[in-house]
Structure formats: structure tokens, C-alpha cells
Design a protein around this motif. Structure first.
Motif, PDB file in Angstrom:
ATOM      1  N   ASP A  11     -41.294  22.408   4.339  1.00  0.00           N
ATOM      2  CA  ASP A  11     -41.117  21.344   5.327  1.00  0.00           C
ATOM      3  C   ASP A  11     -41.578  19.992   4.797  1.00  0.00           C
ATOM      4  N   TYR A  12     -42.168  20.009   3.632  1.00  0.00           N
ATOM      5  CA  TYR A  12     -42.937  18.850   3.213  1.00  0.00           C
ATOM      6  C   TYR A  12     -42.155  17.543   3.216  1.00  0.00           C
ATOM      7  N   GLN A  13     -40.932  17.595   2.731  1.00  0.00           N
ATOM      8  CA  GLN A  13     -40.190  16.336   2.624  1.00  0.00           C
ATOM      9  C   GLN A  13     -39.359  16.030   3.871  1.00  0.00           C
ATOM     10  N   ARG A  14     -39.518  16.809   4.915  1.00  0.00           N
ATOM     11  CA  ARG A  14     -38.727  16.531   6.102  1.00  0.00           C
ATOM     12  C   ARG A  14     -39.087  15.147   6.635  1.00  0.00           C
ATOM     13  N   TYR A  15     -38.070  14.357   6.922  1.00  0.00           N
ATOM     14  CA  TYR A  15     -38.335  13.001   7.409  1.00  0.00           C
ATOM     15  C   TYR A  15     -38.650  13.044   8.899  1.00  0.00           C
ATOM     16  N   PRO A  16     -39.794  12.502   9.283  1.00  0.00           N
ATOM     17  CA  PRO A  16     -40.214  12.648  10.685  1.00  0.00           C
ATOM     18  C   PRO A  16     -39.538  11.669  11.648  1.00  0.00           C
ATOM     19  N   GLY A  17     -38.649  10.809  11.159  1.00  0.00           N
ATOM     20  CA  GLY A  17     -37.895   9.948  12.078  1.00  0.00           C
ATOM     21  C   GLY A  17     -38.611   8.655  12.444  1.00  0.00           C
ATOM     22  N   THR A  18     -39.543   8.237  11.594  1.00  0.00           N
ATOM     23  CA  THR A  18     -40.360   7.062  11.894  1.00  0.00           C
ATOM     24  C   THR A  18     -39.531   5.823  12.268  1.00  0.00           C
ATOM     25  N   CYS A  19     -38.450   5.588  11.558  1.00  0.00           N
ATOM     26  CA  CYS A  19     -37.686   4.346  11.783  1.00  0.00           C
ATOM     27  C   CYS A  19     -36.531   4.514  12.779  1.00  0.00           C
ATOM     28  N   ARG A  20     -36.324   5.703  13.295  1.00  0.00           N
ATOM     29  CA  ARG A  20     -35.213   5.889  14.243  1.00  0.00           C
ATOM     30  C   ARG A  20     -35.491   5.055  15.494  1.00  0.00           C
ATOM     31  N   GLY A  21     -34.561   4.200  15.829  1.00  0.00           N
ATOM     32  CA  GLY A  21     -34.716   3.366  17.022  1.00  0.00           C
ATOM     33  C   GLY A  21     -35.609   2.157  16.814  1.00  0.00           C
ATOM     34  N   ARG A  22     -36.028   1.891  15.579  1.00  0.00           N
ATOM     35  CA  ARG A  22     -36.986   0.814  15.351  1.00  0.00           C
ATOM     36  C   ARG A  22     -36.306  -0.535  15.104  1.00  0.00           C
ATOM     37  N   PHE A  23     -35.167  -0.516  14.467  1.00  0.00           N
ATOM     38  CA  PHE A  23     -34.480  -1.769  14.131  1.00  0.00           C
ATOM     39  C   PHE A  23     -33.105  -1.800  14.777  1.00  0.00           C
ATOM     40  N   GLY A  24     -32.732  -3.020  15.209  1.00  0.00           N
ATOM     41  CA  GLY A  24     -31.408  -3.148  15.791  1.00  0.00           C
ATOM     42  C   GLY A  24     -30.331  -3.232  14.733  1.00  0.00           C
ATOM     43  N   SER A  25     -30.681  -3.770  13.571  1.00  0.00           N
ATOM     44  CA  SER A  25     -29.648  -3.993  12.552  1.00  0.00           C
ATOM     45  C   SER A  25     -30.274  -3.947  11.171  1.00  0.00           C
ATOM     46  N   PHE A  26     -29.397  -3.906  10.191  1.00  0.00           N
ATOM     47  CA  PHE A  26     -29.819  -3.853   8.799  1.00  0.00           C
ATOM     48  C   PHE A  26     -30.677  -5.069   8.444  1.00  0.00           C
ATOM     49  N   ALA A  27     -30.240  -6.272   8.918  1.00  0.00           N
ATOM     50  CA  ALA A  27     -30.943  -7.514   8.579  1.00  0.00           C
ATOM     51  C   ALA A  27     -32.385  -7.466   9.080  1.00  0.00           C
ATOM     52  N   ASP A  28     -32.596  -6.964  10.304  1.00  0.00           N
ATOM     53  CA  ASP A  28     -33.947  -6.876  10.850  1.00  0.00           C
ATOM     54  C   ASP A  28     -34.844  -6.052   9.942  1.00  0.00           C
ATOM     55  N   ALA A  29     -34.279  -4.959   9.440  1.00  0.00           N
ATOM     56  CA  ALA A  29     -35.077  -4.065   8.608  1.00  0.00           C
ATOM     57  C   ALA A  29     -35.420  -4.736   7.289  1.00  0.00           C
ATOM     58  N   SER A  30     -34.483  -5.497   6.719  1.00  0.00           N
ATOM     59  CA  SER A  30     -34.734  -6.147   5.430  1.00  0.00           C
ATOM     60  C   SER A  30     -35.927  -7.079   5.512  1.00  0.00           C
ATOM     61  N   ALA A  31     -36.055  -7.760   6.656  1.00  0.00           N
ATOM     62  CA  ALA A  31     -37.121  -8.745   6.819  1.00  0.00           C
ATOM     63  C   ALA A  31     -38.504  -8.094   6.715  1.00  0.00           C
ATOM     64  N   GLU A  32     -38.593  -6.828   6.905  1.00  0.00           N
ATOM     65  CA  GLU A  32     -39.870  -6.121   6.857  1.00  0.00           C
ATOM     66  C   GLU A  32     -40.290  -5.744   5.448  1.00  0.00           C
ATOM     67  N   LEU A  33     -39.422  -5.971   4.495  1.00  0.00           N
ATOM     68  CA  LEU A  33     -39.678  -5.458   3.149  1.00  0.00           C
ATOM     69  C   LEU A  33     -39.809  -6.583   2.145  1.00  0.00           C
ATOM     70  N   PRO A  34     -40.550  -6.357   1.062  1.00  0.00           N
ATOM     71  CA  PRO A  34     -40.524  -7.338  -0.028  1.00  0.00           C
ATOM     72  C   PRO A  34     -39.095  -7.451  -0.565  1.00  0.00           C
ATOM     73  N   PRO A  35     -38.719  -8.629  -1.094  1.00  0.00           N
ATOM     74  CA  PRO A  35     -37.307  -8.864  -1.437  1.00  0.00           C
ATOM     75  C   PRO A  35     -36.739  -7.847  -2.425  1.00  0.00           C
ATOM     76  N   GLU A  36     -37.577  -7.268  -3.263  1.00  0.00           N
ATOM     77  CA  GLU A  36     -37.022  -6.341  -4.265  1.00  0.00           C
ATOM     78  C   GLU A  36     -36.723  -4.956  -3.678  1.00  0.00           C
ATOM     79  N   ARG A  37     -37.188  -4.721  -2.444  1.00  0.00           N
ATOM     80  CA  ARG A  37     -36.925  -3.396  -1.862  1.00  0.00           C
ATOM     81  C   ARG A  37     -35.832  -3.459  -0.805  1.00  0.00           C
ATOM     82  N   MET A  38     -34.950  -2.495  -0.832  1.00  0.00           N
ATOM     83  CA  MET A  38     -33.857  -2.445   0.156  1.00  0.00           C
ATOM     84  C   MET A  38     -34.171  -1.380   1.182  1.00  0.00           C
ATOM     85  N   PRO A  39     -33.797  -1.636   2.413  1.00  0.00           N
ATOM     86  CA  PRO A  39     -33.908  -0.532   3.374  1.00  0.00           C
ATOM     87  C   PRO A  39     -32.945   0.591   2.977  1.00  0.00           C
TER      88      PRO A  39
END
Ligand code: GLU
Length: 325
Positions: free
Chosen positions: A125-153
């Protein structure tokens, strides 16, 4: 019935070894024994690991063994391009379909975040994704703003909470609940949706592939692919998963098991017929010690002759490559 179309789908991330050769030989025989069409597709989306020399070497190695293909980057065909890097618009279109259906979301978790969010102590079960980001962002752009520029959502697919099953052409019936086993899985870390899981589904469907014969290390990935087929309204191929070649320690072939690259055998002057003969023997197709070409095996080919256990490449077997008549 659809005309039989199979594919060889190497990733140009390194040299082909004996294990790759065995799966490719089986995929080729399965298609050729039914008069089908063989497609060569290069899966070069794994950017950091792709080696520029590897595509030519793969073609050289496979042709040296006696395998050929009817469509591919070097021979053309009606379903091209046959290189994934040139098909990214198709992945983007598929990602849009999934977005429109509300089935994907962007995720900013790192691998470490995923691992540390695990409460379950079970290794599987170890790598099962627990769904942390499900429902957290409305769009791709919103998610990008949370990350350093070199990292992509990443784009994650909302895994359906239900059993998915299929009848594997060799391994039998396989069922899994993707939501329980894997959680919402990553489709791509790329604005164009270009990642293995989505690309392989889009391409196999677009290229009219009716059968996918590959190593059984991809059996667990098949359920994820099946839920994507369904979400995209595409027809899945027949899946056939065959055992891998392993070293004496039971682990999949690696450098510590010696140099099993086809190129190394070629450079040592070992005839390709000896390699094909050893692999054919391991698949129950010829007696031990016979050297042969792939096309000599077509009429005798039956998948049911293939043992269900992995092929253990012992020192004695590697040594036998030097002595086959
Ligand atoms: N390109 C993948 C690999 O080399 C194979 C993918 C597949 O057969 O579905 O591991």
C-alpha cells in the motif's frame, strides 16, 4: 473480428538486453503466427532517461535478431508518427477530454509528500496516493502558483472505486480496485499530458492495436490503463503478460548479472541464431541447444508452450550461448 495488430514499444532509455529480446520475440511470434501487422513505436517521453543513441541501436539489435516490423518511424505507415514525442498533441487532446469530464486534477505533492502521507504499514500500500490534492485547485494555473518555477504540477486521474478485471491472454484473470490499490494515479507531469500511462492508451487505441504482449512487470499498470480506456470511450486491446528473465537471485536482469546486452553479444561474435535458439528453448518452442531464426519458429508457435515461471539466467545458460550449434 478486427485484423490482428501488435506492437513493439521500446523506451530508448538504454541498450536492449536478453529479457527485452525474449518479450519482443514472443510479441513478434504471436503477431506473425496469425498473419498480423507489427508496429514499432518508440516511447521516448521519459525525458531525463532517454539516450539519443538508443533508437538506432534498438533497431540494429532487433533486426540483427531477425525481427522486423511493417510500420514504424523508419518504415512509415498510415498510423504515424510512430515516435511518442511527435504525438504530444494527441495526448493533450485526450487530457482535455478527461478534464472536461472532471476526471483529472492537478497535484503539487512531491514523491516524498506521497510517501509520508501513508498511514498504512503494508508495503504493497505504500505508494498509494492518499488524494491530498483532490478538490484543492480549480485549475492547472492555480496549482502552478504553489510551486517553485522549476517544478510542474502533475495531472492525476480520479480512480474509480470499483473492481476492474480483465482476462489476460497468458496470465489469466486479474482484478484490482485501482482506487484502493493505487489511489488517484499520475497521468503526466507535462502541460500536454505526455506521460507513459496516458500516452500508451492513446497510442494503442489510435494505432488500432488489438494485442499488447509485454513483460508481466506491467500487469499492475494494466488496470490503470483499462480505467483510462473506459474514461476515454476507447476499446482496449487483448493484454498478454509474459514472465520476465531474471538473474540467479530472482531479480530482474541488471548489470550485476553480467553483460546481457544484445550489443555485447554481437560484439563478441555470438550468432543471433544462438540467442534466438536459447530464448525459443526457454519458451518451450525448440529443444535445448538448437540455433534458429525467428521466422523458423512461426509455424510452431503456441503461447501455451511458454512456462509460467520467469526464465532464470544461470551462468550455465549464459555459457551455453557460446556453444549452440
Ligand atoms: N515502453 C515501455 C517499456 O519499454 C513498454 C510499454 C508497454 O509495453 O506498454 O517498458
Amino acid at each position: 473480428m478486427r485484423a490482428c495488430r501488435g506492437r513493439l514499444a521500446p523506451s530508448p532509455t538504454g541498450a536492449l538486453h536478453l529479457g527485452n529480446a525474449r518479450s519482443f520475440l514472443l510479441a513478434w511470434l504471436s503477431v506473425r503466427s496469425r498473419g498480423g501487422t507489427m508496429v514499432m513505436r518508440i516511447e521516448d517521453l521519459d525525458h531525463p532517461k532517454v539516450k539519443p543513441w538508443a533508437i538506432d541501436e534498438i533497431f540494429t539489435d532487433l533486426r540483427w535478431l531477425g525481427l522486423d516490423w511493417d510500420e514504424g518511424p523508419d518504415v512509415g505507415g498510415a498510423f504515424g508518427p510512430y515516435v511518442q514525442r511527435e504525438r504530444r498533441d494527441q495526448y493533450a487532446a485526450a487530457l482535455d477530454v478527461l478534464k472536461d469530464k472532471g476526471l483529472v486534477y492537478s497535484c503539487v505533492c512531491s514523491r516524498q509528500d506521497v510517501a509520508s502521507a501513508q498511514a498504512a504499514p503494508h508495503a504493497e500500500d505504500y505508494q498509494r496516493y492518499p488524494g491530498t490534492c483532490r478538490g484543492r485547485f480549480g485549475s492547472f494555473a492555480d496549482a502552478s502558483a504553489e510551486l517553485p518555477p522549476e517544478r510542474m504540477p502533475a495531472w492525476r486521474f480520479c480512480a474509480p472505486d470499483e473492481k476492474v478485471g480483465f482476462h489476460d491472454g497468458f496470465a489469466g484473470r486479474y482484478e484490482a480496485n485501482v482506487a484502493h490499490r493505487d489511489g488517484d494515479f499520475v497521468l503526466a507531469r507535462d502541460t500536454k499530458g505526455a506521460g507513459y500511462m496516458l500516452a500508451v492508451v492513446v497510442d494503442d487505441a489510435a494505432m488500432g492495436i488489438t494485442e499488447v504482449l509485454r513483460g508481466d512487470d506491467l500487469l499492475p499498470a494494466t488496470h490503470r490503463q483499462l480505467v483510462l480506456y473506459r474514461a476515454l470511450g476507447l476499446r482496449p486491446p487483448q493484454f498478454i503478460h509474459v514472465p520476465l528473465v531474471v538473474g540467479p537471485d530472482g531479480k530482474r536482469l541488471a548489470k550485476r548479472h553480467g553483460d546481457t546486452r544484445l550489443r555485447a553479444y554481437r560484439e563478441q561474435g555470438i550468432a543471433p541464431e544462438r540467442i534466438v535458439g536459447l530464448l525459443a528453448w526457454s519458451c518451450g518452442l525448440v529443444p535445448f541447444g538448437v540455433a534458429c531464426r525467428p521466422d523458423e519458429l512461426i509455424s510452431e508457435f503456441l503461447l501455451s508452450k511458454l512456462p509460467h515461471e520467469p526464465l532464470v539466467l544461470t551462468e550455465a545458460l549464459s555459457g551455453a550461448l557460446q556453444t549452440f550449434a
